[in-house]
Motif scaffolding. Structure first.
Motif, PDB file in Angstrom:
ATOM      1  N   LEU A  93      30.943  95.511  55.400  1.00  0.00           N
ATOM      2  CA  LEU A  93      32.188  95.160  54.720  1.00  0.00           C
ATOM      3  C   LEU A  93      32.281  93.646  54.558  1.00  0.00           C
ATOM      4  O   LEU A  93      31.991  92.907  55.509  1.00  0.00           O
ATOM      5  N   GLY A 125      41.077  95.590  46.552  1.00  0.00           N
ATOM      6  CA  GLY A 125      41.700  94.267  46.498  1.00  0.00           C
ATOM      7  C   GLY A 125      42.615  94.185  45.294  1.00  0.00           C
ATOM      8  O   GLY A 125      42.527  95.010  44.382  1.00  0.00           O
ATOM      9  N   LEU A 140      53.169  95.921  56.372  1.00  0.00           N
ATOM     10  CA  LEU A 140      52.793  95.955  54.950  1.00  0.00           C
ATOM     11  C   LEU A 140      54.014  95.803  54.038  1.00  0.00           C
ATOM     12  O   LEU A 140      53.918  95.214  52.961  1.00  0.00           O
ATOM     13  N   SER A 185      35.533  93.427  49.018  1.00  0.00           N
ATOM     14  CA  SER A 185      36.914  93.093  48.747  1.00  0.00           C
ATOM     15  C   SER A 185      36.956  91.897  47.808  1.00  0.00           C
ATOM     16  O   SER A 185      36.199  90.937  47.991  1.00  0.00           O
ATOM     17  N   MET A 226      51.149  88.504  60.773  1.00  0.00           N
ATOM     18  CA  MET A 226      50.457  89.788  60.597  1.00  0.00           C
ATOM     19  C   MET A 226      49.309  89.908  61.592  1.00  0.00           C
ATOM     20  O   MET A 226      49.140  90.932  62.248  1.00  0.00           O
ATOM     21  N   VAL A 236      42.950  92.755  42.459  1.00  0.00           N
ATOM     22  CA  VAL A 236      42.587  92.798  41.031  1.00  0.00           C
ATOM     23  C   VAL A 236      41.642  93.953  40.694  1.00  0.00           C
ATOM     24  O   VAL A 236      41.183  94.065  39.561  1.00  0.00           O
ATOM     25  N   LEU A 244      42.109  94.823  57.521  1.00  0.00           N
ATOM     26  CA  LEU A 244      42.865  96.052  57.754  1.00  0.00           C
ATOM     27  C   LEU A 244      41.981  97.276  57.484  1.00  0.00           C
ATOM     28  O   LEU A 244      41.987  98.252  58.252  1.00  0.00           O
ATOM     29  N   HIS A 256      40.328  85.595  50.745  1.00  0.00           N
ATOM     30  CA  HIS A 256      41.326  86.575  51.206  1.00  0.00           C
ATOM     31  C   HIS A 256      40.668  87.566  52.164  1.00  0.00           C
ATOM     32  O   HIS A 256      39.658  88.174  51.833  1.00  0.00           O
ATOM     33  N   ASP A 316      35.866  83.920  47.428  1.00  0.00           N
ATOM     34  CA  ASP A 316      37.154  84.541  47.765  1.00  0.00           C
ATOM     35  C   ASP A 316      37.421  84.450  49.264  1.00  0.00           C
ATOM     36  O   ASP A 316      36.589  84.869  50.068  1.00  0.00           O
TER      37      ASP A 316
HETATM   38  C1  B12 Z   1      47.882  86.262  51.374  1.00  0.00           C
HETATM   39  C2  B12 Z   1      47.433  85.695  50.055  1.00  0.00           C
HETATM   40  C3  B12 Z   1      46.726  84.490  50.070  1.00  0.00           C
HETATM   41  C4  B12 Z   1      46.345  83.776  51.366  1.00  0.00           C
HETATM   42  C5  B12 Z   1      45.101  84.469  51.970  1.00  0.00           C
HETATM   43  C6  B12 Z   1      45.105  84.467  53.494  1.00  0.00           C
HETATM   44  C7  B12 Z   1      44.038  85.390  54.047  1.00  0.00           C
HETATM   45  N1  B12 Z   1      43.581  85.056  55.233  1.00  0.00           N
HETATM   46  O1  B12 Z   1      43.654  86.377  53.454  1.00  0.00           O
HETATM   47  C8  B12 Z   1      46.070  82.341  50.830  1.00  0.00           C
HETATM   48  C9  B12 Z   1      47.360  81.555  50.912  1.00  0.00           C
HETATM   49  C10 B12 Z   1      44.944  81.566  51.540  1.00  0.00           C
HETATM   50  C11 B12 Z   1      45.759  82.613  49.357  1.00  0.00           C
HETATM   51  C12 B12 Z   1      45.055  81.741  48.559  1.00  0.00           C
HETATM   52  C13 B12 Z   1      44.886  81.910  47.188  1.00  0.00           C
HETATM   53  N2  B12 Z   1      45.414  82.897  46.436  1.00  0.00           N
HETATM   54 CO1  B12 Z   1      46.197  84.509  47.198  1.00  0.00          CO
HETATM   55  N3  B12 Z   1      47.280  85.940  47.668  1.00  0.00           N
HETATM   56  C14 B12 Z   1      47.719  86.371  48.835  1.00  0.00           C
HETATM   57  C15 B12 Z   1      48.663  87.582  48.595  1.00  0.00           C
HETATM   58  C16 B12 Z   1      50.102  87.049  48.647  1.00  0.00           C
HETATM   59  C17 B12 Z   1      48.587  88.737  49.549  1.00  0.00           C
HETATM   60  C18 B12 Z   1      47.177  89.337  49.745  1.00  0.00           C
HETATM   61  C19 B12 Z   1      47.207  90.219  50.974  1.00  0.00           C
HETATM   62  O2  B12 Z   1      46.736  89.834  52.024  1.00  0.00           O
HETATM   63  N4  B12 Z   1      47.841  91.407  50.846  1.00  0.00           N
HETATM   64  C20 B12 Z   1      48.016  92.323  51.954  1.00  0.00           C
HETATM   65  C21 B12 Z   1      46.813  93.211  52.101  1.00  0.00           C
HETATM   66  C22 B12 Z   1      47.039  94.211  53.236  1.00  0.00           C
HETATM   67  O3  B12 Z   1      46.652  93.912  50.886  1.00  0.00           O
HETATM   68  P1  B12 Z   1      45.336  93.839  49.985  1.00  0.00           P
HETATM   69  O4  B12 Z   1      44.659  92.534  50.144  1.00  0.00           O
HETATM   70  O5  B12 Z   1      45.666  94.274  48.604  1.00  0.00           O
HETATM   71  O6  B12 Z   1      44.377  94.920  50.636  1.00  0.00           O
HETATM   72  C23 B12 Z   1      44.633  96.310  50.609  1.00  0.00           C
HETATM   73  C24 B12 Z   1      44.036  97.027  49.381  1.00  0.00           C
HETATM   74  O7  B12 Z   1      43.885  96.192  48.266  1.00  0.00           O
HETATM   75  C25 B12 Z   1      42.759  97.589  49.895  1.00  0.00           C
HETATM   76  N5  B12 Z   1      41.542  96.766  49.942  1.00  0.00           N
HETATM   77  C26 B12 Z   1      41.389  95.440  49.981  1.00  0.00           C
HETATM   78  N6  B12 Z   1      40.098  95.109  50.100  1.00  0.00           N
HETATM   79  C27 B12 Z   1      39.396  96.249  50.139  1.00  0.00           C
HETATM   80  C28 B12 Z   1      38.038  96.487  50.260  1.00  0.00           C
HETATM   81  C29 B12 Z   1      37.579  97.807  50.260  1.00  0.00           C
HETATM   82  C30 B12 Z   1      36.110  98.050  50.408  1.00  0.00           C
HETATM   83  C31 B12 Z   1      38.495  98.888  50.135  1.00  0.00           C
HETATM   84  C32 B12 Z   1      37.997 100.286  50.127  1.00  0.00           C
HETATM   85  C33 B12 Z   1      39.860  98.646  50.047  1.00  0.00           C
HETATM   86  C34 B12 Z   1      40.305  97.328  50.039  1.00  0.00           C
HETATM   87  O8  B12 Z   1      43.079  97.953  51.219  1.00  0.00           O
HETATM   88  C35 B12 Z   1      43.879  96.900  51.789  1.00  0.00           C
HETATM   89  C36 B12 Z   1      44.744  97.458  52.879  1.00  0.00           C
HETATM   90  O9  B12 Z   1      45.603  98.479  52.457  1.00  0.00           O
HETATM   91  C37 B12 Z   1      48.218  88.038  47.160  1.00  0.00           C
HETATM   92  C38 B12 Z   1      49.260  88.829  46.380  1.00  0.00           C
HETATM   93  C39 B12 Z   1      48.849  90.258  46.154  1.00  0.00           C
HETATM   94  N7  B12 Z   1      49.664  90.971  45.416  1.00  0.00           N
HETATM   95  O10 B12 Z   1      47.818  90.732  46.602  1.00  0.00           O
HETATM   96  C40 B12 Z   1      47.826  86.683  46.540  1.00  0.00           C
HETATM   97  C41 B12 Z   1      46.846  86.632  45.365  1.00  0.00           C
HETATM   98  C42 B12 Z   1      45.673  87.570  45.584  1.00  0.00           C
HETATM   99  N8  B12 Z   1      46.361  85.240  45.433  1.00  0.00           N
HETATM  100  C43 B12 Z   1      46.249  84.704  44.279  1.00  0.00           C
HETATM  101  C44 B12 Z   1      45.815  83.372  44.043  1.00  0.00           C
HETATM  102  C45 B12 Z   1      45.860  82.874  42.613  1.00  0.00           C
HETATM  103  C46 B12 Z   1      45.365  82.556  45.111  1.00  0.00           C
HETATM  104  C47 B12 Z   1      44.823  81.120  44.996  1.00  0.00           C
HETATM  105  C48 B12 Z   1      43.872  80.852  43.821  1.00  0.00           C
HETATM  106  C49 B12 Z   1      46.065  80.194  44.976  1.00  0.00           C
HETATM  107  C50 B12 Z   1      45.782  78.741  44.731  1.00  0.00           C
HETATM  108  N9  B12 Z   1      46.365  78.261  43.654  1.00  0.00           N
HETATM  109  O11 B12 Z   1      45.054  78.099  45.452  1.00  0.00           O
HETATM  110  C51 B12 Z   1      44.124  80.919  46.352  1.00  0.00           C
HETATM  111  C52 B12 Z   1      42.629  81.305  46.293  1.00  0.00           C
HETATM  112  C53 B12 Z   1      41.860  81.061  47.577  1.00  0.00           C
HETATM  113  C54 B12 Z   1      40.484  81.701  47.531  1.00  0.00           C
HETATM  114  N10 B12 Z   1      39.503  80.994  47.019  1.00  0.00           N
HETATM  115  O12 B12 Z   1      40.327  82.841  47.893  1.00  0.00           O
HETATM  116  C55 B12 Z   1      46.602  85.659  43.135  1.00  0.00           C
HETATM  117  C56 B12 Z   1      45.391  86.194  42.385  1.00  0.00           C
HETATM  118  C57 B12 Z   1      45.645  86.298  40.908  1.00  0.00           C
HETATM  119  C58 B12 Z   1      44.424  86.659  40.167  1.00  0.00           C
HETATM  120  N11 B12 Z   1      44.592  87.638  39.267  1.00  0.00           N
HETATM  121  O13 B12 Z   1      43.362  86.111  40.326  1.00  0.00           O
HETATM  122  C59 B12 Z   1      47.461  86.747  43.901  1.00  0.00           C
HETATM  123  C60 B12 Z   1      47.368  88.154  43.298  1.00  0.00           C
HETATM  124  C61 B12 Z   1      48.924  86.237  43.883  1.00  0.00           C
HETATM  125  C62 B12 Z   1      49.506  86.175  42.482  1.00  0.00           C
HETATM  126  N12 B12 Z   1      50.069  87.217  41.971  1.00  0.00           N
HETATM  127  O14 B12 Z   1      49.438  85.179  41.851  1.00  0.00           O
HETATM  128  N13 B12 Z   1      46.262  83.793  48.978  1.00  0.00           N
END
Ligand code: B12
Length: 217
Positions: free
Chosen positions: A93, A178, A41, A146, A68, A180, A107, A101, A99
């Protein structure tokens, strides 16, 4: 330090080093949770920052996601322990419509399974009707959604509205997380709980399951 090397391998998209260092960290006595938090992470956080600042692009982020995934395969059997109590509760889930992601969702699913919940993962890009179908079929206590994009967050409300329309809203509790999503979003949209992390999701799920069971008895 080995955990730092895992984080670096994530950023560099180096699967082999990632796997090697994850195994080494476990051999050195680091807990699977430490490897997850301070290796995987921590690395993902750097990836997120760089992606945001246009220092990394989609193909590179996908390589990091692959590292990862492979490291999680090593950690999975250790995180999902023997605590499989089938009666602990069921969670449907999914990532909402539009979306793609799934790293965070996966995880959350893994940690919930590890805590003994039954997890029905319906996948990415799931319209409200698919959540409804899964709820009807699996009869879960909790629905987890998510959303990582500003454009897809409103889809959470669509799932809630569909649950209401189908007369299922009182039968399940809902949680969302997630990039946002925050407490304010959850409050405004009538989701029952916000999950900032997979660790938090475990506690929240337990609370929600308890509430559903209490209301049903
Ligand atoms: C990896 C990633 C991608 C990968 C996804 C790969 C995959 N298989 O998931 C790829 C490269 C494909 C991608 C694509 C895009 N992405 Co993207 N991506 C990311 C990134 C860098 C990391 C997300 C991630 O996996 N984090 C690691 C995990 C462990 O963390 P997490 O997702 O937050 O989840 C944790 C918590 O949030 C929570 N959680 C999550 N879900 C849930 C659900 C429940 C029920 C609960 C209780 C908890 C929970 O628990 C998780 C574990 O601790 C983020 C940046 C960010 N800050 O999040 C951008 C981000 C989400 N992406 C973004 C964007 C813009 C895009 C694209 C539109 C880019 C583009 N121009 O094409 C596309 C959209 C594709 C689509 N239609 O979905 C933006 C969104 C901005 C916004 N406000 O809308 C972000 C924030 C980056 C940024 N700052 O610009 N992306």
């Amino acid at each position: 330090m080995t955990l730092q090397k895992i984080a670096d391998a994530m950023v560099e998209g180096d699967v082999e080093t990632g796997k090697e260092m994850a195994q080494k960290a476990l051999d050195e006595g680091h807990s699977p949770n430490q490897v997850l938090d301070d290796g995987v992470l921590a690395g993902m956080e750097v990836v997120g920052e760089r992606f945001k600042n246009y220092e990394m692009y989609i193909p590179e982020v996908l390589s990091s996601a692959k590292v990862m995934h492979e490291v999680m395969e090593i950690l999975r059997p250790k995180l999902v322990s023997g605590e499989q109590a089938s009666n602990k509760g069921t969670v449907v889930l999914g990532t909402v419509e539009g979306d793609m992601h799934d790293i965070g969702k996966n995880l959350v699913g893994l940690m919930l399974e590890g805590a003994g919940f039954k997890v029905i993962d319906i996948g990415i890009d799931q319209p409200a009707k698919n959540f409804i179908e899964a709820v009807k079929k699996e009869n879960p206590e909790v629905v987890g959604m998510s959303a990582l994009l500003t454009t897809t967050a409103p889809k959470i409300k669509e799932v809630l509205d569909a649950l209401e329309a189908e007369g299922l809203r009182d039968k399940v509790k809902t949680m969302a997380g997630g990039a946002v999503i925050d407490q304010a979003f959850v409050d405004e949209n009538g989701v029952d709980a916000y999950g900032p992390s997979a660790t938090a999701a475990m506690e929240i799920t337990q609370q929600l399951v308890d509430e559903v069971r209490k209301n049903a008895s």
